[in-house]
Design a protein around this motif. Structure first.
Motif, short mmCIF file in Angstrom:
data_model
loop_
_atom_site.label_atom_id
_atom_site.label_comp_id
_atom_site.label_asym_id
_atom_site.label_seq_id
_atom_site.Cartn_x
_atom_site.Cartn_y
_atom_site.Cartn_z
N GLN A 56 45.05 -21.35 9.50
CA GLN A 56 45.78 -20.93 10.70
C GLN A 56 45.86 -19.42 10.78
O GLN A 56 45.71 -18.73 9.76
CB GLN A 56 47.19 -21.54 10.71
CG GLN A 56 48.04 -21.18 9.52
CD GLN A 56 49.35 -21.98 9.50
OE1 GLN A 56 49.48 -23.02 10.13
NE2 GLN A 56 50.33 -21.49 8.76
N PRO A 57 46.06 -18.89 11.99
CA PRO A 57 46.10 -17.43 12.13
C PRO A 57 47.33 -16.83 11.46
O PRO A 57 48.33 -17.51 11.22
CB PRO A 57 46.16 -17.23 13.65
CG PRO A 57 46.75 -18.51 14.17
CD PRO A 57 46.23 -19.59 13.26
N VAL A 58 47.24 -15.55 11.16
CA VAL A 58 48.37 -14.82 10.60
C VAL A 58 49.50 -14.81 11.61
O VAL A 58 49.29 -14.61 12.82
CB VAL A 58 47.94 -13.38 10.25
CG1 VAL A 58 49.15 -12.55 9.84
CG2 VAL A 58 46.91 -13.38 9.13
N ARG A 59 50.72 -15.02 11.13
CA ARG A 59 51.90 -15.04 12.00
C ARG A 59 52.86 -13.96 11.51
O ARG A 59 53.71 -14.20 10.66
CB ARG A 59 52.54 -16.42 11.97
CG ARG A 59 51.58 -17.54 12.33
CD ARG A 59 52.15 -18.91 11.99
NE ARG A 59 53.19 -19.32 12.92
CZ ARG A 59 53.91 -20.44 12.77
NH1 ARG A 59 53.71 -21.23 11.72
NH2 ARG A 59 54.84 -20.76 13.66
N PRO A 60 52.73 -12.72 12.03
CA PRO A 60 53.60 -11.63 11.56
C PRO A 60 55.06 -11.88 11.92
O PRO A 60 55.37 -12.30 13.03
CB PRO A 60 53.05 -10.40 12.29
CG PRO A 60 51.70 -10.78 12.77
CD PRO A 60 51.76 -12.25 13.02
N ALA A 61 55.94 -11.63 10.97
CA ALA A 61 57.37 -11.82 11.18
C ALA A 61 58.12 -10.69 10.51
O ALA A 61 57.58 -9.97 9.66
CB ALA A 61 57.82 -13.17 10.64
N ALA A 62 59.38 -10.53 10.90
CA ALA A 62 60.22 -9.48 10.34
C ALA A 62 61.61 -10.03 10.09
O ALA A 62 62.11 -10.85 10.88
CB ALA A 62 60.29 -8.28 11.29
N GLY A 96 62.69 -13.17 12.57
CA GLY A 96 61.79 -14.10 13.23
C GLY A 96 60.46 -13.45 13.54
O GLY A 96 60.12 -12.39 12.99
N LYS A 97 59.70 -14.09 14.41
CA LYS A 97 58.37 -13.59 14.76
C LYS A 97 58.45 -12.22 15.44
O LYS A 97 59.40 -11.93 16.16
CB LYS A 97 57.66 -14.58 15.69
CG LYS A 97 57.29 -15.89 15.02
CD LYS A 97 56.56 -16.82 15.98
CE LYS A 97 57.47 -17.32 17.07
NZ LYS A 97 56.81 -18.32 17.94
N ILE A 98 57.44 -11.39 15.19
CA ILE A 98 57.35 -10.08 15.83
C ILE A 98 56.73 -10.28 17.21
O ILE A 98 55.63 -10.80 17.34
CB ILE A 98 56.51 -9.11 14.99
CG1 ILE A 98 57.16 -8.89 13.62
CG2 ILE A 98 56.34 -7.78 15.71
CD1 ILE A 98 56.33 -8.05 12.68
N ASP A 99 57.45 -9.88 18.25
CA ASP A 99 56.97 -10.01 19.63
C ASP A 99 56.13 -8.81 20.02
O ASP A 99 56.25 -7.72 19.43
CB ASP A 99 58.14 -10.14 20.60
CG ASP A 99 58.88 -11.47 20.44
OD1 ASP A 99 58.32 -12.40 19.83
OD2 ASP A 99 60.02 -11.56 20.94
#
Length: 220
Positions: A56-62, A96-99
């Motif tokens: 799956q693709p990378v899912r950047p979060a902070a 959560g996810k970086i928008d």
């Protein structure tokens, strides 16, 4: 060389001074580059992250690591709602996810902290990024360590979290409280940290990030 810090004897001033000396706001390429696999030092966990990265693709979060500047500092944590699609019911940091609208991972962490628990920016002094952290859900998390001034009032967004509470930093940074548990992942044994505190079971990514904080700030 800086000496090892003893968790029970560290003041807020010492913790924040050492954090400022060791952390920066440089964003690591591994946060968004699918060809760079985050390493944890645990062979089973690293293999798991390699498999996840291929699927799956990378899912950047902070996330925000909010260290509250009491005479005996604490860390503000949340308990996630049971209906969420990932990490439901678990103890977590605000985040959560970086928008696409977030200028930086730090801005994402600050936005999420305000959305989830109503922690206002005026109480927060960001200090720097900790190491990025990979999870089995494909998230690559970049934590922002921050000093939080006491006196804030929280407003819990029950759509995302059901509770917020503080845990003494001395407890979380004491390696005697860093239990190592394990479970199977696709036929492989992977280990993870757990830090039970009273009725709270802190484990998985949250405990793993806290362990990274201990290694970066408290060890020589």
């Amino acid at each position: 060389m800086l000496k090892k810090m003893e968790p029970g004897k560290v003041s807020s001033a010492e913790f924040f001074a050492r954090s400022k000396a060791r952390l920066s706001f440089d964003v690591p390429p591994a946060l968004i580059d699918p060809n760079i696999i985050p390493r944890t030092g645990d062979a089973g966990n690293d293999r798991m992250l390699e498999i996840v990265a291929q699927e799956q693709p990378v899912r950047p979060a902070a996330v925000l690591i909010p260290v509250v500047d009491h005479p005996e500092p604490t860390v503000l944590l949340t308990q996630r709602s049971e209906h969420l699609s990932s990490h439901a019911g678990q103890i977590s940091f605000p985040g959560g996810k970086i928008d696409a609208t977030d200028a930086t991972p730090m801005d994402a962490a600050l936005r999420e902290a305000h959305e989830e628990v109503g922690l206002k920016r005026e109480f927060i002094e960001p200090i720097g990024y900790l190491d990025r952290y990979g999870t089995a859900f494909g998230f690559r998390i970049l934590p922002t360590v921050a000093r939080v001034k006491p006196g804030f009032k929280l407003e819990i967004n029950e759509g995302e979290v059901v509770d917020a509470f503080e845990v003494p930093l001395a407890f979380l940074m004491n390696p005697a409280n860093h239990q190592v548990h394990s479970k199977e992942f696709r036929g492989m044994e992977r280990s993870y940290y757990a830090m039970p505190f009273a009725e709270r079971y802190i484990w998985g990514a949250t405990a793993g990030i806290l362990r990274v904080l201990y290694e970066r700030i408290y060890l020589p």
